[in-house]
Write a protein that holds these residues in place. Structure first.
Motif, mmCIF file in Angstrom:
data_model
loop_
_atom_site.group_PDB
_atom_site.id
_atom_site.type_symbol
_atom_site.label_atom_id
_atom_site.label_comp_id
_atom_site.label_asym_id
_atom_site.label_seq_id
_atom_site.Cartn_x
_atom_site.Cartn_y
_atom_site.Cartn_z
ATOM 1 N N UNK A 134 0.851 -1.185 0.000
ATOM 2 C CA UNK A 134 0.000 0.000 0.000
ATOM 3 C C UNK A 134 0.897 1.249 0.000
ATOM 4 N N UNK A 135 0.920 1.934 -1.127
ATOM 5 C CA UNK A 135 1.807 3.096 -1.282
ATOM 6 C C UNK A 135 1.165 4.402 -0.795
ATOM 7 N N UNK A 136 -0.031 4.324 -0.197
ATOM 8 C CA UNK A 136 -0.767 5.560 0.083
ATOM 9 C C UNK A 136 -0.068 6.456 1.112
ATOM 10 N N UNK A 137 0.826 5.884 1.917
ATOM 11 C CA UNK A 137 1.544 6.720 2.895
ATOM 12 C C UNK A 137 2.870 7.230 2.359
ATOM 13 N N UNK A 138 3.115 7.030 1.079
ATOM 14 C CA UNK A 138 4.391 7.438 0.491
ATOM 15 C C UNK A 138 4.180 8.532 -0.546
ATOM 16 N N UNK A 139 5.116 9.508 -0.559
ATOM 17 C CA UNK A 139 5.066 10.540 -1.596
ATOM 18 C C UNK A 139 6.305 10.426 -2.469
ATOM 19 N N UNK A 140 6.152 10.810 -3.732
ATOM 20 C CA UNK A 140 7.279 10.742 -4.672
ATOM 21 C C UNK A 140 8.105 12.015 -4.515
ATOM 22 N N UNK A 141 9.372 11.849 -4.152
ATOM 23 C CA UNK A 141 10.252 13.005 -3.988
ATOM 24 C C UNK A 141 10.865 13.417 -5.328
ATOM 25 N N UNK A 142 11.205 12.426 -6.133
ATOM 26 C CA UNK A 142 11.774 12.725 -7.450
ATOM 27 C C UNK A 142 11.540 11.526 -8.351
ATOM 28 N N UNK A 143 11.571 11.785 -9.644
ATOM 29 C CA UNK A 143 11.440 10.677 -10.595
ATOM 30 C C UNK A 143 12.062 11.091 -11.914
ATOM 31 N N UNK A 144 12.495 10.119 -12.661
ATOM 32 C CA UNK A 144 12.960 10.389 -14.024
ATOM 33 C C UNK A 144 12.831 9.130 -14.860
ATOM 34 N N UNK A 145 12.850 9.300 -16.152
ATOM 35 C CA UNK A 145 12.641 8.177 -17.064
ATOM 36 C C UNK A 145 13.841 7.994 -17.968
ATOM 37 N N UNK A 158 12.326 5.745 -12.845
ATOM 38 C CA UNK A 158 12.825 5.622 -11.472
ATOM 39 C C UNK A 158 12.043 6.579 -10.576
ATOM 40 N N UNK A 159 11.660 6.094 -9.398
ATOM 41 C CA UNK A 159 10.992 6.962 -8.418
ATOM 42 C C UNK A 159 11.679 6.843 -7.058
ATOM 43 N N UNK A 160 11.896 7.978 -6.433
ATOM 44 C CA UNK A 160 12.398 8.017 -5.059
ATOM 45 C C UNK A 160 11.220 8.435 -4.179
ATOM 46 N N UNK A 161 10.814 7.556 -3.274
ATOM 47 C CA UNK A 161 9.633 7.827 -2.450
ATOM 48 C C UNK A 161 10.002 7.884 -0.968
ATOM 49 N N UNK A 162 9.269 8.695 -0.252
ATOM 50 C CA UNK A 162 9.491 8.799 1.190
ATOM 51 C C UNK A 162 8.150 8.697 1.910
ATOM 52 N N UNK A 163 8.181 8.101 3.093
ATOM 53 C CA UNK A 163 6.948 7.985 3.891
ATOM 54 C C UNK A 163 6.564 9.371 4.406
ATOM 55 N N UNK A 164 5.259 9.688 4.417
ATOM 56 C CA UNK A 164 4.790 10.994 4.927
ATOM 57 C C UNK A 164 5.169 11.140 6.380
#
Ligand code: NAP
Length: 164
Positions: A134-145, A158-164
């Motif tokens: 469940x990714x709902x508590x995570x936000x995407x800090x950065x991404x690139x393709x 690529x996505x870098x995610x962090x927990x809220x």
């Protein structure tokens, strides 16, 4: 200590087949190196055997239930909590869970950061999958393709995610 997870997954969350990866993505390997260098990496015994050696310039921690398991250049633990306590007690800022499926699932309660590569491909014969999460508590800090090219079998994001 931050506990992170790094994974590359294709459609249907496929991550491996026959104890190997399903693709060659040279630039994603560079990503992996950048995200894990000088940090302890924690993996299951099968992932270690699939890599085939201890990765340099990182402490390689292997989880197994086999009390006789030994290999050059690795630290062995028999449960994830002991491995994480060991890293924390050493004063590590971040430990990175590098898979596979069993170890990702065990690690979910501790993860506050993720490095995810979404590979734009489908593998009907994959036999190992990233567990449902469940990714709902995570936000995407950065991404690139990255587009498919001579060094990358498939396009990926690529996505870098962090927990809220
Ligand atoms: N695409 C990616 O990002 C990525 C990343 C990593 C791996 N992979 C792929 O995933 C596959 C390997 O993953 P896998 O899921 O089959 O295996 P795995 O998670 O790497 O290793 C499983 C092993 O870990 C040990 N283990 C499991 N639970 C444990 C626990 N609670 N405490 C201590 N040890 C425990 C056991 O070792 P013993 O049997 O020795 O007791 C178990 O057999 C390969 O195909 C690999 O290429 C892909």
């Amino acid at each position: 200590m931050i506990v992170s997870l790094i994974v590359a997954m294709a459609k249907d969350r496929a991550i491996g087949k026959n104890n190997n990866l399903l693709w060659h993505l040279a630039d994603d390997l560079k990503n992996f190196k950048k995200c894990t260098l000088n940090k302890p990496i924690i993996m299951g015994r099968k992932t270690f055997e699939s890599i085939g050696r201890a990765l340099p310039k990182r402490e390689n921690i292997v989880l197994t239930k086999n009390k006789n398991f030994k290999a050059d250049g690795i630290t062995v633990f028999y449960d994830l909590e002991s491995a994480l306590s060991y890293c924390k007690n050493k004063g590590e800022q971040e430990a990175v869970i590098i898979g596979g499926s069993y170890i990702y699932e065990l690690s979910f309660p501790y993860i506050s950061q993720m490095y995810i590569t979404y590979v734009d491909a489908q593998f009907k014969d994959a036999d190992t999958f990233f567990p449902k999460f469940d990714f709902s508590n995570f936000e995407i800090l950065s991404s690139y393709s990255k587009s498919k090219d001579e060094n990358n079998d498939f396009s990926w994001r690529f996505e870098h995610l962090k927990k809220y």
